[in-house]
Design an enzyme around this catalytic site. Structure first.
Site, PDB file in Angstrom:
ATOM      1  N   ASP A 190      16.682  47.383 -63.805  1.00 30.78           N
ATOM      2  CA  ASP A 190      18.077  47.163 -63.395  1.00 30.78           C
ATOM      3  C   ASP A 190      18.328  45.726 -62.963  1.00 30.78           C
ATOM      4  O   ASP A 190      18.869  45.471 -61.881  1.00 30.78           O
ATOM      5  CB  ASP A 190      18.466  48.118 -62.266  1.00 30.78           C
ATOM      6  N   GLU A 231      27.469  53.421 -66.477  1.00 28.47           N
ATOM      7  CA  GLU A 231      27.091  53.044 -65.109  1.00 28.47           C
ATOM      8  C   GLU A 231      26.839  51.541 -65.060  1.00 28.47           C
ATOM      9  O   GLU A 231      27.088  50.819 -66.012  1.00 28.47           O
ATOM     10  CB  GLU A 231      25.834  53.822 -64.690  1.00 28.47           C
TER      11      GLU A 231
END
Length: 530
Positions: A13, A191
Site C-alpha cells: 500500500d 478503495e
C-alpha cells in the site's frame, strides 16, 4: 536499473511524496508495532527505513486487534512546512462489519515526535488528505457498506460503496457536505483513494480488484474536486490481471509522484509468486514497486505502454544488492525488528548486557501480550539463526526461533521442558482456521544446559530447522511447509494480507514471566537452488 521491488518483503500500500530532492514512502504495518514504515530515498532506486511514527499509546494501541487488523493503507503528504500522515486502525475486519477508525498526525521532521492524532471518522478505510492550491484540505476515504446485496453503488461489489470527499481542517475537523465522488469501475472493490492536481484537472487514483491477482491501479479525472469523475480510457493504469506468466503479479494500490525534472513515477503494490503444488504463492508477501509513467492527452500511462509494470526500470542509478544482516550482540533493538500490537514493549523485552531479554507472556495466538520480536522475510530463500539461553521449568514455557505469519500460520523451534528435562520441540500451525490446532511433528529432543543456536533454512515452499549445542549442527525434525507462512497459504488473499516474519519468541502460559536471553541473530539471503 531500478530493480523491483524497491521495498521487498511485506511493504504494501505504498504512499509516496516528494519534498525537494527527497522522496518518502509510507507503507502499511497492520498489527505490527510501531505502526507505519517510512522509507527515504534521493534516487528512487535505494531506500532506507527512517521512521515508524506511530510509536506510543496516544497514537496507536492495537491490543485486541485481530490478525490482519491494525494499520491499513497510510497516506503521507507534505504541506505547510510539515508532514501529514493519515492512517486507519482496523479493530474488526471479518463478516459484514468493519470497525475502522481514521486519524491524522503531523510532524515537522520525518523522524521526529509526531503529534497526538486528530480523530477524523470511521465510515470506511484507506483515507488520504489532499492539500489544494487554495490552502483547503480535503479528506477522502472509501465507504464501507454492511447492508448486503443490491444496496451499494458499485454492482461489482456492494461492500465498497464509493469514495467519500469532505473538507477537513485541524481546527474545525470535518465540515460541509459529504460527497460520494466515485463509484468505481466494473473491476470492483474500489478503495485506496488518492487525489492530485495537474493542468487544472483533479485526478483520483484508486485501487481495485482486491489485494490479489486481479488488483489494479485505476485513474479518473474531473475539472471540479467534487466531480463528476470520468474513467481513464483504459480504466486502469497498472494491472497484471490476465498475465499469469509476468514476473510481477498482484499489481495495484499506488500513488503518483513527479520528480524535480518533471518525469512521472508511480508506486504500486506487487508480489513475486512462486509455485506450490502448481498454485502461485508470494513467499515475500505484498511489496512495493515503482514504474516510470508519461502523460498523453492529460492521461497517465506506463512509459513502455500497456498495463504490465516492469521488473526493471532504466535509471541512472542501480538498485544495490541486498546484504545479510548479523547481530552478534544487542546494544539496542535493530531497526528491522518489530513486535505485535502493544505500545508497552517494556513488558515484552529489554536490552541487557548485550542480550535481548524476552519476558515470556501469552501464547503464540494472543492478540494482547505476545513476546515475539521479528523481522520481515524479504527473500524467497534465506537462512536465519539465533543463539539463546533459557531454563524452562514447565512444558508451558518456551523460547526459540519462529517463522510467523499469524496465529494460524507459523512454525517454531522452542526450548522447553518435558519430564524435568530441558529439550527442543517443534510447534506448527498449518493454517487450521479458525480452530488453531497445533501440530507437534517430533518427540522432544533432550539438550544440555547452556546456550543453544537455532537455525532455519527457508527455500521457497519448504523450510528446515537445525540446532547446535556446541557439537555441530543437526536437523531438528522434518521439513516444514513454508508455503503456509504466506497470504495464499493462510486464509486467502482477502482474509490474510500481512506478511511473513522470522524472529525470536518467548511464551509462558503459567503466568510466571520466565525470561529468555537471546545473544545473537542473523539473516542471510540465499538462492532458491542452494
Amino acid at each position: 536499473m531500478i530493480r523491483n521491488p524497491i521495498l521487498p518483503g511485506f511493504n504494501p500500500d505504498p504512499s509516496i511524496c516528494r519534498v525537494g530532492e527527497d522522496y518518502y514512502i509510507a507503507t502499511s504495518t497492520f498489527e505490527w508495532y510501531p505502526g507505519v514504515q517510512i522509507h527515504h530515498s534521493r534516487d528512487l532506486a535505494n531506500w532506507t527505513l527512517v521512521a515508524r511514527p506511530l510509536n506510543r499509546a496516544a497514537l496507536l494501541d492495537m491490543r485486541g486487534n485481530p490478525d490482519s487488523g491494525g494499520i491499513w493503507a497510510p497516506c503521507l503528504s507534505h504541506a505547510d512546512g510539515k508532514f501529514w500522515l493519515v492512517y486507519t486502525d482496523v479493530k474488526r475486519l471479518e463478516g459484514a462489519w468493519k470497525d475502522a477508525h481514521n486519524y491524522i498526525t503531523t510532524c515537522e521532521t520525518i523522524d521526529g515526535d509526531w503529534s497526538d492524532p486528530w480523530y477524523v471518522n470511521s465510515s470506511g478505510f484507506d483515507p488520504s488528505l489532499f492539500h489544494d492550491d487554495d490552502g483547503r484540505k480535503w479528506f477522502v476515504n472509501m465507504q464501507w457498506n454492511h447492508r448486503g446485496p443490491g444496496s451499494g453503488v458499485n454492482p461489482a461489489n456492494d461492500r465498497f460503496d464509493g469514495i467519500l470527499l469532505q473538507e477537513w481542517s485541524p481546527d474545525g475537523g470535518l465540515t460541509g457536505l459529504v460527497t460520494n465522488i466515485y463509484s468505481g469501475t466494473d473491476r470492483g472493490l474500489t478503495e485506496a483513494p488518492h487525489l492530485f492536481k495537474r493542468n487544472g484537472w483533479y485526478y483520483l487514483t484508486t485501487a481495485e480488484g482486491g489485494t490479489g491477482y486481479d488488483h489494479a491501479v485505476t485513474l479518473a479525472r474531473s475539472r471540479a474536486i467534487t466531480g463528476p469523475y470520468e474513467d481513464h480510457p483504459d480504466k486502469h493504469v497498472i494491472t497484471t490481471k490476465g498475465a499469469p506468466d509476468h514476473p510481477v503479479q498482484r499489481a495495484g494500490h499506488g500513488q503518483y509522484v513527479e520528480a524535480p525534472d518533471g518525469t512521472g513515477w508511480h508506486t504500486y503494490l506487487m508480489g513475486r509468486p512462486l509455485l506450490h503444488d502448481g498454485k502461485p504463492f508470494c513467499a515475500t508477501g505484498r511489496e512495493t514497486g515503482i514504474a516510470r509513467v508519461v502523460w498523453r492527452d492529460d492521461w497517465l500511462y506506463l512509459e513502455g505502454g500497456g498495463l504490465l509494470p516492469p521488473l526493471e526500470v532504466p535509471h541512472p542509478v542501480a538498485t544495490a544488492p541486498r546484504q545479510a544482516t548479523k547481530h552478534d550482540r544487542f546494544d539496542a533493538l535493530p531497526p528491522e525488528f518489530q513486535w505485535l500490537r502493544t505500545p508497552q514493549p517494556d513488558r515484552l523485552f529489554r536490552i541487557e548486557d548485550g542480550a535481548l531479554v524476552l519476558t515470556g507472556r501469552e501464547s503464540i495466538g494472543s492478540w494482547f501480550d505476545q513476546s515475539l520480536v521479528a523481522r520481515r522475510q524479504e527473500d524467497a530463500a534465506y537462512d536465519a539463526h539465533t543463539t539463546l539461553n533459557f531454563a524452562p521449568q514447565s512444558y508451558q514455557q518456551g523460547a526459540g526461533l519462529i517463522t510467523y505469519y499469524n496465529r494460524h500460520n507459523f512454525h517454531g523451534a522452542f526450548l522447553t521442558q518435558e519430564g524435568r528435562q530441558r529439550c527442543l520441540t517443534l510447534i506448527s500451525c498449518n493454517g487450521d482456521w479458525p480452530a488453531g490446532q497445533l501440530d507437534h511433528p517430533i518427540a522432544p529432543v533432550p539438550v544440555p544446559d547452556g546456550p543453544i543456536t537455532l537455525w532455519v533454512a527457508v527455500r521457497g515452499a519448504t523450510q528446515q530447522f537445525y540446532w547446535d549445542a556446541g557439537n555441530g549442527a543437526e536437523p531438528l525434525g522434518p521439513a516444514r511447509g513454508a508455503f503456509h507462512v504466506s497470504d495464499e497459504g493462510a486464509q486467502g488473499e482477502h482474509a490474510s494480507f500481512t506478511g511473513a516474519f522470522v524472529g525470536m519468541m518467548a511464551y509462558d502460559v503459567t503466568g510466571q514471566s520466565a525470561e529468555a536471553r537471546f545473544s545473537a541473530f542473523g539473516y542471510a539471503p540465499r538462492e532458491l537452488d542452494d
